[in-house]
Scaffold this motif. Sequence first.
Motif: not given
Length: 533
Positions: A79-84, A130-135, A157-158
């Motif tokens: 519902p709420v983004p990490a960046k508004v 929310g990704d553990v690792d990756g790009s 933070t995000a």
Amino acid sequence: MTKNNPGDNFGVFVGRRRAVKAFGAAALAAMSPATLLSACGGGSVSSRTTMPAGYRAVTVDASQRGAAIRSLQGLDGPPVPAKVGASNVPTGATVSGKIDNPNGLDRTAQFKQMGVDFVRTHDLDAFGTGDVDGSGVNRLFPDWSADPTLPASYNFTALDTIIAGIVASGAEVFFRLGRSDLSMISVNNSNVPPADFDKFATIAQHIVMHYNHGWANGFSYGIRYWEIWNEPDFTPFWTGTAAQYYSLYQKVSAAIKSVDSTLKVGGPVTATHNDYRGMLKSFLNDVQANSLPLDFFSFHWYPQYVDPLDFYKLGVEYRALLNSYGMISTELHLNEWNYSLFATPAEEAHAAFVATALIYMQEAPIDRACCYMRTQPLISDAGALTKGGSAMQAVGSLKSLLKLTTSGQDQQGFAVLAGGASDNKSVRVLISNYEIPAADLGPLPNGNDEVVPNVGTLTLLDRQSITYQNNAGYAVTVENLPWGSGACTVQQYRIDASNNLTLASTSKMTGSQMTFTAALPAPGVDLLVITPA
């Protein structure tokens, strides 16, 4: 490969779940209120105006109450983004696909409108939050060489912002431990297995500790559901072997349970509906042989031939499979579903598909469901509910009402769901009329297996052969209204080409029984709200 139809008689369909597992203005405007609605105290339908040809006779018995209507109001997407604002899309990104919420809006009000109470943390944004690792730039563990036991090694933070937004909306968090699809901004999906499964498990353990036990300036959210990876039977997400996934599952599930044995872990998040990559029976064999926990079995499905009954069929099939392994208490989660990935329907068609699918799912042994919004959105980029979102709102309005006995529905797209309030102050009847496109009917010309290059092999369900009839409208008779023969009000809300859950009519009546007649050509959805005056 041919699949068996789990139910040929839709009359048996209704109520089956308990045995399986111990929602045109122009057309309405042309009618007078008397034509739309007739009522009498104890008379029969035969004493009223003859039902128009091609209409469906629907009955609801308000005295026959079952269990509470289950909530399947889950979503993939926060519902709420990490960046508004517009910064919710990476600067300079080459957009090659749909980005959910590109304007970075706070959509909490829309989630509440739809009754969303369960949110899966997959593909949360275009940053890999929310990704553990990756790009993804917002991945939780940005430097693989760092020490996973140190708080400084993590970038929470995000995701902290997004999880707080989910919790504030009133929804439960379903945590996916894996990587997102970032192909919509032309970023490689990082589909190789993690470099060190033990380290990945330790990282997962500390993520649980952060969100449930306050570690690293964390929280006490009590997140219950923890899913291990995403679609390991598809090349875009997993290029490793089945045995490697089994090993990852074993190590991560043990790490999560070591923090709190009551937490629910699961997978394999299968999307192919077959065992060619070892993620169905072979996975269950490994779980059983090694006495691994499997608190929920998760699967994904996007019906290529857009039959909303597919989800019901798969639910019955997977439940039977789990039961055959003795996994009777393992929950069944359909945590990605929507319209076909290969077609873009008119909004009203999508709405009828969504409503019909959710109604059919009520009778399936599916414990949780999450609609994936990026393919066919439920919320527009401007923040308004699409007609599909309004369909979910209509279904959600029946959540927790006591299910009433109905007749007249079928398994071909004409779906009915009715509920009564426990305080006897309202009855709701949802009617959804959906037709599968003609090109998607009849036997599969090339068999059930379909190879999608660079993705995997899908095993499709058998297509239906249908000649649609008696679905131009309906005459719904509601019997035994709980307030007796006193006066009541009927409000009719409509979704079609011209309406988006719009109040189409309001009528008054008296009597313990009522009949409401309306044209409802496919695709269309009507919600009737009946309350004492």
